[in-house]
Design an enzyme around this catalytic site. Structure first.
Site, mmCIF file in Angstrom:
data_model
loop_
_atom_site.group_PDB
_atom_site.id
_atom_site.type_symbol
_atom_site.label_atom_id
_atom_site.label_comp_id
_atom_site.label_asym_id
_atom_site.label_seq_id
_atom_site.Cartn_x
_atom_site.Cartn_y
_atom_site.Cartn_z
ATOM 1 N N GLY A 20 0.778 -1.234 0.000
ATOM 2 C CA GLY A 20 0.000 0.000 0.000
ATOM 3 C C GLY A 20 0.810 1.284 0.000
ATOM 4 O O GLY A 20 0.292 2.340 0.377
ATOM 5 N N ARG A 73 -15.656 -13.792 -10.462
ATOM 6 C CA ARG A 73 -15.178 -12.406 -10.518
ATOM 7 C C ARG A 73 -16.338 -11.404 -10.425
ATOM 8 O O ARG A 73 -16.249 -10.383 -9.747
ATOM 9 C CB ARG A 73 -14.396 -12.196 -11.826
ATOM 10 N N ASN A 115 -4.858 3.314 -12.783
ATOM 11 C CA ASN A 115 -3.925 2.297 -12.286
ATOM 12 C C ASN A 115 -2.515 2.844 -12.419
ATOM 13 O O ASN A 115 -2.252 3.698 -13.268
ATOM 14 C CB ASN A 115 -4.051 1.013 -13.123
ATOM 15 N N HIS A 117 1.427 1.391 -12.990
ATOM 16 C CA HIS A 117 2.156 0.185 -13.402
ATOM 17 C C HIS A 117 3.656 0.519 -13.446
ATOM 18 O O HIS A 117 4.036 1.564 -13.967
ATOM 19 C CB HIS A 117 1.671 -0.273 -14.788
ATOM 20 N N ASP A 149 -8.940 0.063 -18.923
ATOM 21 C CA ASP A 149 -9.965 -0.467 -19.816
ATOM 22 C C ASP A 149 -9.979 -1.988 -19.664
ATOM 23 O O ASP A 149 -9.409 -2.515 -18.709
ATOM 24 C CB ASP A 149 -9.766 0.019 -21.258
ATOM 25 N N GLU A 150 -10.607 -2.672 -20.602
ATOM 26 C CA GLU A 150 -10.815 -4.103 -20.381
ATOM 27 C C GLU A 150 -9.588 -4.952 -20.688
ATOM 28 O O GLU A 150 -9.595 -6.163 -20.457
ATOM 29 C CB GLU A 150 -12.042 -4.584 -21.164
ATOM 30 N N ASP A 153 -3.347 -3.557 -18.334
ATOM 31 C CA ASP A 153 -2.319 -2.506 -18.399
ATOM 32 C C ASP A 153 -2.322 -1.801 -19.761
ATOM 33 O O ASP A 153 -1.265 -1.585 -20.365
ATOM 34 C CB ASP A 153 -0.923 -3.096 -18.103
ATOM 35 N N ALA A 181 9.649 7.056 -7.977
ATOM 36 C CA ALA A 181 9.014 7.833 -9.054
ATOM 37 C C ALA A 181 7.499 7.651 -9.027
ATOM 38 O O ALA A 181 6.738 8.596 -9.267
ATOM 39 C CB ALA A 181 9.586 7.408 -10.407
HETATM 40 C C1 GRF Z 1 3.729 -0.928 -7.425
HETATM 41 O O1 GRF Z 1 4.988 -1.164 -8.000
HETATM 42 C C2 GRF Z 1 2.708 -0.661 -8.490
HETATM 43 O O2 GRF Z 1 3.226 0.008 -9.595
HETATM 44 C C3 GRF Z 1 2.281 -2.057 -8.881
HETATM 45 O O3 GRF Z 1 2.273 -2.781 -7.691
HETATM 46 C C4 GRF Z 1 3.170 -2.188 -6.761
HETATM 47 C C5 GRF Z 1 2.375 -1.874 -5.540
HETATM 48 O O4 GRF Z 1 3.173 -1.405 -4.485
HETATM 49 N N1 GRF Z 1 1.015 -2.018 -9.555
HETATM 50 P P1 GRF Z 1 2.473 -0.738 -3.248
HETATM 51 O O5 GRF Z 1 1.496 -1.755 -2.663
HETATM 52 O O6 GRF Z 1 1.769 0.497 -3.717
HETATM 53 O O7 GRF Z 1 3.565 -0.423 -2.268
#
Ligand code: GRF
Length: 213
Positions: A20, A73, A115, A117, A149-150, A153, A181
């Protein structure tokens, strides 16, 4: 709109599955007044996620929706949507949430799911993006905030930050550098979202400030 700045404020939810740290970067930025919105709720599909206690410590409501308690789901996502509605969330921020979202969930928040990534998409989608980058031998990787989106990533890219890959990096070192970052990029993207600066047209997301043409 009631005209009351508190009740009119945006309310974002954060979905997590673990540590988190990105969730905390969003909550901290909002509580410091750098994002003009309130953290409405933090939801985890994993009861033991360390991020839950961290959110509670900051006074943010939390909820656990364990995916193992649902048959599929759609059922699980329906329960998450229920919690989002109860807390009046108008934006969903995925932050280390390890579940794919059902089409119904995405349809319930059209253009309102973000999201983060840990790669420069479209390079290295999916799991272990930092390991993928190391193994591919790229010299620059980074992180991406995008609308969901569906496809995994894949949605329109809001913001990216480049991070160098050093010769003596291992996966953990690179992940830590990218994470720093991430903690800058995600709050800034949310700030822009709530200021109404993001203009989406197809896959392109422009940042348009009020004075721009
Ligand atoms: C991060 O690297 C994020 O980009 C990816 O999962 C990781 C989550 O880390 N989707 P955290 O739980 O926010 O510390």
């Amino acid at each position: 709109m009631s005209g009351d700045p508190v009740t009119d404020a945006g309310r974002f939810a954060v979905l997590i599955s673990g540590r988190g740290s990105n969730m905390l970067s969003l909550v901290n930025a909002a509580q410091a007044g750098r994002i003009p919105a309130l953290p409405a709720v933090v939801i985890s599909n994993v009861a033991a996620a360390p991020g839950l206690a961290a959110a509670s410590d900051l006074g943010v409501p939390t909820a656990v929706v364990d995916h193992r308690a649902s048959a599929n789901r759609e059922e699980h996502d329906g329960k998450v949507l229920q919690v989002l509605t109860e807390h009046g969330a108008d934006l969903v921020c995925l932050a280390g949430y390890t579940r794919l979202l059902s089409p119904d969930f995405i349809g319930a928040y059209p253009g309102r799911i973000l999201n983060i990534h840990p790669s420069l998409l479209p390079a290295f989608p999916g799991l272990h993006a930092q390991r993928q980058a190391m193994e591919h031998g790229v010299k620059i990787s980074g992180c991406t905030v995008h609308f969901v989106d569906e496809q995994l990533d894949h949605g329109p890219i809001v913001a990216q930050a480049a991070v160098p890959v050093q010769d003596d990096d291992d996966e953990d070192l690179l992940a830590a550098r990218i994470l720093e970052a991430e903690h800058r990029l995600y709050p800034e993207a949310l700030r822009r979202y709530y200021l109404g600066h993001l203009v989406v047209s197809g896959r392109r997301v422009r940042i348009q400030e009020p004075d721009d043409e």
